[in-house]
Design a protein around this motif. Structure first.
Motif, short mmCIF file in Angstrom:
data_model
loop_
_atom_site.label_atom_id
_atom_site.label_comp_id
_atom_site.label_asym_id
_atom_site.label_seq_id
_atom_site.Cartn_x
_atom_site.Cartn_y
_atom_site.Cartn_z
N THR A 94 -18.25 1.70 -1.05
CA THR A 94 -17.87 1.76 0.13
C THR A 94 -16.07 1.81 0.34
N ALA A 95 -15.67 2.62 -0.87
CA ALA A 95 -14.32 2.72 -1.02
C ALA A 95 -14.00 3.88 -0.07
N VAL A 96 -12.86 3.75 0.49
CA VAL A 96 -12.16 4.88 1.23
C VAL A 96 -12.24 6.25 0.46
N LYS A 97 -12.97 7.16 0.58
CA LYS A 97 -13.04 8.28 -0.46
C LYS A 97 -12.47 9.72 0.26
N ARG A 98 -12.28 9.64 1.68
CA ARG A 98 -11.64 10.89 2.32
C ARG A 98 -10.90 10.20 3.39
N LEU A 99 -9.51 10.51 3.45
CA LEU A 99 -8.63 10.08 4.57
C LEU A 99 -8.16 11.27 5.49
N TYR A 100 -8.46 11.03 6.58
CA TYR A 100 -8.12 11.84 7.77
C TYR A 100 -7.08 11.24 8.70
N VAL A 101 -5.80 12.08 8.51
CA VAL A 101 -4.79 11.48 9.60
C VAL A 101 -4.42 12.62 10.68
N PHE A 102 -4.02 12.07 11.77
CA PHE A 102 -3.55 12.92 12.84
C PHE A 102 -2.12 13.58 12.42
N GLU A 103 -2.34 14.81 12.84
CA GLU A 103 -1.02 15.76 12.08
C GLU A 103 0.31 15.14 12.98
N SER A 104 0.19 14.33 13.97
CA SER A 104 1.64 14.04 14.55
C SER A 104 2.26 12.75 13.88
N ILE A 105 1.36 12.03 13.17
CA ILE A 105 1.86 10.94 12.33
C ILE A 105 1.94 11.26 10.61
N ALA A 106 1.35 12.41 10.47
CA ALA A 106 0.93 12.54 9.03
C ALA A 106 2.13 12.90 7.94
N ASP A 107 3.29 13.16 8.43
CA ASP A 107 4.15 13.19 7.48
C ASP A 107 4.93 11.83 7.18
N GLU A 108 5.03 10.99 7.99
CA GLU A 108 5.38 9.65 7.83
C GLU A 108 4.21 8.86 7.27
N PHE A 109 3.18 8.97 7.57
CA PHE A 109 1.95 8.25 6.92
C PHE A 109 1.98 8.54 5.53
N VAL A 110 1.89 9.87 5.20
CA VAL A 110 1.89 10.16 3.68
C VAL A 110 3.10 9.71 2.82
N ARG A 111 3.94 9.89 3.37
CA ARG A 111 5.44 9.46 2.84
C ARG A 111 5.19 7.87 2.43
N LYS A 112 4.91 7.07 3.42
CA LYS A 112 4.74 5.56 3.02
C LYS A 112 3.70 5.28 2.06
N LEU A 113 2.59 6.03 2.28
CA LEU A 113 1.52 5.83 1.20
C LEU A 113 1.53 6.20 0.05
N ARG A 114 2.60 7.49 -0.29
CA ARG A 114 2.89 7.72 -1.57
C ARG A 114 3.74 6.77 -2.00
N GLY A 115 4.83 6.09 -1.40
CA GLY A 115 5.59 5.15 -2.01
C GLY A 115 4.82 4.03 -2.21
N ARG A 116 3.92 3.42 -1.61
CA ARG A 116 3.24 2.35 -1.80
C ARG A 116 2.22 2.49 -3.15
N VAL A 117 1.78 3.69 -3.23
CA VAL A 117 0.94 4.02 -4.38
C VAL A 117 1.60 4.00 -5.61
N GLU A 118 2.74 4.75 -5.53
CA GLU A 118 3.68 4.73 -6.82
C GLU A 118 4.17 3.50 -7.27
N ARG A 119 4.07 2.43 -6.69
CA ARG A 119 4.48 1.09 -7.00
C ARG A 119 3.20 0.16 -7.55
N LEU A 120 2.02 0.87 -7.45
CA LEU A 120 0.82 0.07 -7.91
C LEU A 120 1.05 -0.18 -9.36
N LYS A 121 0.68 -1.48 -10.06
CA LYS A 121 0.98 -1.69 -11.44
C LYS A 121 -0.72 -1.36 -12.19
N VAL A 122 -0.62 -0.52 -13.16
CA VAL A 122 -1.83 -0.17 -13.63
C VAL A 122 -2.03 -0.92 -15.10
N GLY A 123 -3.00 -1.51 -15.63
CA GLY A 123 -2.88 -2.39 -16.84
C GLY A 123 -4.14 -3.14 -16.98
#
Length: 474
Positions: free
Chosen positions: A279-308
């Motif tokens: 049941t993981a999120v495997k396709r993400l659909y974002v309204f275009e009016s907020i897409a730039d802001e959403f993707v920017r914040k999502l990218r920043g959050r993902v790049e802070r995840l610690k893998v190990g």
């Protein structure tokens, strides 16, 4: 480690074993018996022998045993979680949550046990009816490696509380937690032969569970391809079948959504358990009016995840569970790059460094500008890769979300009641979450539509799948 057959810990008939290794570093965790068809036959005979006495107990008496087992599981939560992390790879916090979830499931079925005996119905002309629930007999369960404790609970809880006996096959890479949980259930009062666990591969152990004539009901969780083969094989004996076959869950983020909350939902929904969740999120659909802001914040959050290594403090995401899964994800992303099926904006590579060299690690990955025919959108991607698609509005998002052979879960992120109503009515999935994703409490039925499966697990709704209903009319 031994198998559990007829209430006794035993090796396989062949006395062969195989190694269970830690996917974070390749080190040996333990060995398990390489079971065979003969071992399944022994287990089925034992379960068949135990059925009469077990089914004659009241559901409440059976529920008390499940409740005692749940208490003991909670007492051993940390020990069990360490075993789960070492064989599966997930962070220790996620493993603790999963063990707690197993206990929750047993407690739920214990709690509803007193209401399972049957019901009376008033009929026309002063007549009366009685609907009796009777257990089916010996049941079989085949479970995967991604959330082995939770999925074991989904099958063990309803099967046992309704008076059936069970032969269970764990995944080859994660048998140890299942064997430990079975040991706790056994020590909590299960009579000999009620619960049997046979370790080994699908070609021998799984095949015999599907075909054995003593096993009358089968619950299988796995891929669509294997599910089709299971259904075909089970049909020869008219065996009852429940199939949970995975999904490609869409997450729709509307223009009025709480962006911070939705970003956290996407991160947890996609990268929990290294993305290895049906049941993981495997396709993400974002309204275009907020897409730039959403993707920017999502990218920043993902790049802070610690893998190990999941045993290390502060790790957000562990390794993939096995080499085949790791190679599949690596090959898929490499193909996306080579064929220009999308733009990788985060991750998209194997992490470098001494920590990662012997494990099945892959960086959490985001892909934008995804081609409509990309495998990222057409197939179930069982790993830490999230494609992001921009849409004009809800109608387009729902149309794209439904354009899949899968129909397991979905989510809508909005504060608009009308959008929620429309999405819940029109999204083709067995589950739709509102402003959340992934959580599956035991009270709620779970399963999919289309090629995501047949039947439901969890809740009162799964009880009848483990019962024969008999109508008495007076």
């Amino acid at each position: 480690m031994m198998m559990l057959i007829d209430g006794e810990w035993t090796g396989s008939c062949s006395e062969e074993t195989y190694e269970v290794k830690n996917p974070a570093n390749g080190r040996l965790v333990d060995t398990a018996p390489l079971g065979s068809a003969e071992d399944v036959k022994r287990a089925a005979d034992s379960a068949h022998e135990a059925f009469k006495k077990w089914s004659e107990l009241t559901a409440r008496e059976r529920g008390k045993i499940l409740f005692r087992a749940a208490q003991r599981v909670r007492e051993k939560q940390h020990e069990l979680a360490v075993t789960l992390t070492m064989e599966q790879g997930k962070p220790l916090k996620e493993a603790r949550d999963e063990i707690q979830g197993f206990a929750n499931i047993l407690e739920y079925y214990s709690g509803i046990s007193a209401a399972l005996e049957g019901r009376a119905v008033s009929l026309a002309n002063g007549r009366h009816g009685i609907i009796l629930r009777r257990p089916i007999g010996v049941c079989g369960a085949i479970i995967p490696w991604n959330v082995p404790a939770i999925i074991m609970g989904w099958k063990v809880g309803p099967a046992l509380v309704t008076g059936n006996t069970l032969v269970l096959k764990p995944a080859t890479t994660t048998p140890l937690t299942n064997l430990s949980l079975a040991s706790i259930l056994n020590a909590s009062g299960l009579p000999k032969g009620v619960l049997n666990v046979v370790t080994g591969n699908g070609a021998s152990v799984g095949e015999e569970i599907v075909r054995n004539p003593l096993i009358k009901k089968l619950s299988f969780t796995g891929s669509i391809e294997t599910g089709r083969r299971v259904l075909q094989a089970a049909s020869s004996s008219m065996k009852r079948v429940t199939l949970e076959l995975g999904g490609s869950d869409p997450m729709i983020v509307c223009d009025d959504a709480d962006i911070k909350k939705a970003v956290e939902g996407a991160v947890h929904g996609r990268f929990y358990n290294c993305g290895q969740t049906c049941t993981a999120v495997k396709r993400l659909y974002v309204f275009e009016s907020i897409a730039d802001e959403f993707v920017r914040k999502l990218r920043g959050r993902v790049e802070r995840l610690k893998v190990g290594n999941g045993m290390e403090e502060g790790v957000d995401m562990g390794p993939l569970n096995n080499r085949a899964q790791w190679e599949q994800i690596k090959t898929l992303v490499d193909r996306v790059k080579e064929k220009e099926e999308g733009t990788v904006i985060a991750g998209g590579k194997v992490p470098e460094g001494e920590t990662y060299k012997n494990g099945y690690f892959y960086m959490p990955t985001l892909v934008t500008d995804v081609a409509p025919d990309s495998a990222l959108l057409k197939e179930e991607v069982f790993g830490p890769v999230l494609p992001i698609i921009t849409v004009k509005g809800l109608d387009e998002a729902i149309e794209l979300a439904n354009g899949s052979k899968f129909g397991l879960g979905s989510s809508i992120w909005t504060n608009d009641i009308e959008k929620i109503r429309v999405a819940c009515e029109r999204l083709e999935s067995g589950v739709t979450w509102v402003n959340q994703h992934v959580k599956l409490p035991p009270e709620m039925p779970f399963g999919g539509v289309k090629e995501s499966g047949i039947g439901r697990e969890n809740g009162l709704e799964t009880i009848d799948a483990y019962c024969e209903l008999k109508s008495i009319i007076t």
